[in-house]
Enzyme design. Structure first.
Site, short mmCIF file in Angstrom:
data_model
loop_
_atom_site.label_atom_id
_atom_site.label_comp_id
_atom_site.label_asym_id
_atom_site.label_seq_id
_atom_site.Cartn_x
_atom_site.Cartn_y
_atom_site.Cartn_z
N ASP A 62 0.90 -1.15 0.00
CA ASP A 62 0.00 0.00 0.00
C ASP A 62 0.94 1.20 0.00
OD1 ASP A 62 -1.53 2.24 0.71
OD2 ASP A 62 -3.05 0.96 1.59
N HIS A 63 1.06 1.85 -1.16
CA HIS A 63 2.15 2.83 -1.25
C HIS A 63 1.95 4.03 -0.34
CE1 HIS A 63 -0.56 4.41 -4.36
NE2 HIS A 63 -0.07 5.59 -4.05
N HIS A 77 -6.14 2.39 1.20
CA HIS A 77 -5.35 3.56 1.61
C HIS A 77 -5.94 4.30 2.81
CE1 HIS A 77 -3.28 2.71 -2.00
NE2 HIS A 77 -4.16 3.23 -2.82
#
Ligand code: NAD
Length: 484
Positions: free
Chosen positions: A177-178, A240
């Protein structure tokens, strides 16, 4: 202050989907920047693996073009770019067949870290894990990186987890999950747990509410087909925004280590109350000028998929009972701006009289477009004329105090890929976390599917549907402005 770069042990990184959009835009430029920083070392290698038939020379041309397009500044160092490309190889493989796998196995070096980046659609995750096993590549030194979306509901996420678990241990699986790779997200943990100042106030007694906004100004672009099957809830909220919520709300982990942090995040998800239908607002953007509306853009005139979602969540635990969390995300909004705002309660009484008003502190963690942490504090307005109070932001990123290098931190993908090589899973989602997140979002989605209500439309360039504003207004609160 000069930033310290600790080289990682030599590795082979195989990018499945190495000719895809994500590889071009993010993964390959990120690897080049780590190479430039000296972190990648001299012998590590990057091997593209995808369906297209091409040789290593052609792939190097592809990688060069990707880096020139997506990081023109870094690409100016021609000598370094050439040196990086010498470490790049390519093998044509079919995730669903046997083509190319023997060649791939032969191309890898024995006895070093092997990372396999699954930058392909989730329908191929199980096949890739199976082939890696069949060709003897799923050993103790191997790890796999999987991209979102990790399923579209609890059942599919469970199936994906089961497919991966057949051949890899949880400690070898890195679910990206950047948002967790952003410098400021980690700084949030440093601010929370490295200071005495905040943690005693970090609860419902002192925090009025928390807002999380992830706003994009662009529409669905070329991802229409995928997006129309997902929507804002699945594409952004379930991963996110929920991850950010977890980091803000979790109890202090005993240590900054992967399982300690992820155990605490999981407890937050499990403590979330189900969301009542009246506390969720869905929206779909309208056309503006030559920009088509959502339905035209995804080519589905009857689409009931949301490009915006806002909701009010409650965490039923000792710390947060009574403090609402307002979350919203959407496309074609006023600006590209993502932030978390911890809005403290007003001072209980003003000693400065009515006109000075009552003030509150707001801690803002900005994630996009610029990263930074700001604390709004109340001070006296300078000058004569009595006690007039004014709120000013205290910049807690302190780029000046830490020197110019401190403002130039690695992009999220750079940090996360290096964490994979180092074997540090702290910033990656564990399988049970992902499943718990789906278990919370599934009933929300099921409820609106059951009612069959279409999303409300909202103007391009706005802050979303009217009802999203009402979600806060009716509680006597306001969303923060969406501004870059
Ligand atoms: P893409 O369609 O551009 O690329 C897909 C890649 O997979 C290509 O390299 C293709 O050759 C390869 N591929 C397809 N079938 C194959 C097979 N049978 N065997 C071997 N290789 C095969 O996709 P993308 O946009 O790069 O996305 C990749 C993954 O990353 C997806 O899961 C996507 O959801 C996720 N993701 C993408 C983005 C983005 O901005 N593009 C952002 C977040 C997550």
């Amino acid at each position: 202050m000069v930033s310290r770069v600790i080289p990682v042990a030599p590795f082979d990184l195989v990018v499945f989907g190495g000719t895809g959009d994500l590889a071009r835009r993010k993964i390959l430029p990120a690897l080049f920047r780590r190479f430039l920083s000296g972190q990648m070392g001299d012998t590590s290698r990057v091997i593209g693996a995808a369906r297209s038939e091409m040789d290593a020379g052609a792939y190097r041309g592809f990688v060069r073009a990707a880096i020139e397009e997506f990081d023109a500044a870094a690409a100016r160092d021609r000598a370094q770019l050439d040196a990086f490309l010498e470490r790049v190889g390519y093998v044509a493989v079919d995730a669903k067949g046997s083509a190319g796998w023997g060649e791939l196995a032969a191309a890898l070096t024995e006895g070093r870290v092997r990372a396999f980046y699954f930058s392909v659609g989730p329908s191929l995750f199980g096949d890739l894990a199976q082939r890696l096993h069949d060709y003897g590549l799923a050993d103790e030194d191997s790890r796999i990186v999987v991209e979102k979306p990790f399923g579209r509901d609890l059942d599919s996420a469970r199936a994906l987890n089961r497919g991966l678990a057949r051949h890899f241990d949880e400690h070898q699986i890195y679910r990206i999950d950047h948002y967790l790779g952003k410098e400021t997200v980690q700084n949030l943990m440093a601010v929370r747990f490295g200071n005495m100042l905040f943690e005693p106030l970090w609860n419902s007694q002192y925090v009025d509410h928390i807002q999380i906004t992830v706003a994009e100004s662009v529409g669905v672009g070329g991802r229409g087909e995928y997006y129309d099957r997902a929507g804002a809830m699945r594409d952004m909220m379930q991963n996110h925004l929920m991850q950010l919520l977890c980091l803000i709300a979790m109890e202090p982990p005993a240590k900054f280590d992967p399982d300690a942090v992820r155990d605490e995040k999981l407890k937050v998800i499990r403590a979330l109350d189900p969301v009542e239908p009246g506390n969720v607002v869905r929206g779909q953007y309208e056309a503006e000028g030559d920009k088509p509306d959502y339905r035209a853009q995804v080519g589905n005139p009857d689409s009931a998929t949301e490009s915006f979602v806002a909701l009010k969540a409650h965490i039923s635990n000792w710390r947060w009972a009574g403090t609402p969390f307002y979350l919203r995300t959407g496309k074609r909004l006023k600006a590209r701006a993502s932030e978390i705002a911890v809005v403290f309660k007003e001072t209980p009484h003003s000693i400065f009289g009515e006109e000075a008003g009552r003030h509150r502190n707001i801690l803002t963690i900005k994630l996009q477009p610029n990263e930074g942490i700001e604390l709004g504090v109340t001070i006296k307005e300078p000058g004569p004329g009595g006690m007039r109070l004014v709120d000013v932001p205290l910049d807690m990123t302190f780029a000046e105090a830490l020197g110019p290098d401190s403002a130039e931190f690695p992009d999220a993908y750079e940090r996360l890929i290096m964490d994979v090589i180092r074997g540090n899973q702290t910033l990656f989602m564990r399988g049970d976390e992902v499943e718990a997140a789906w278990a919370w979002t599934d009933p929300i989605i099921a409820a609106w599917e059951e009612r069959g209500e279409p999303p409300q439309s909202y103007a391009t360039g706005s802050t979303g549907p009217e009802d999203a504003l009402m979600l806060m207004h009716r509680d006597g609160r306001r969303w923060r402005e969406i501004k870059p």
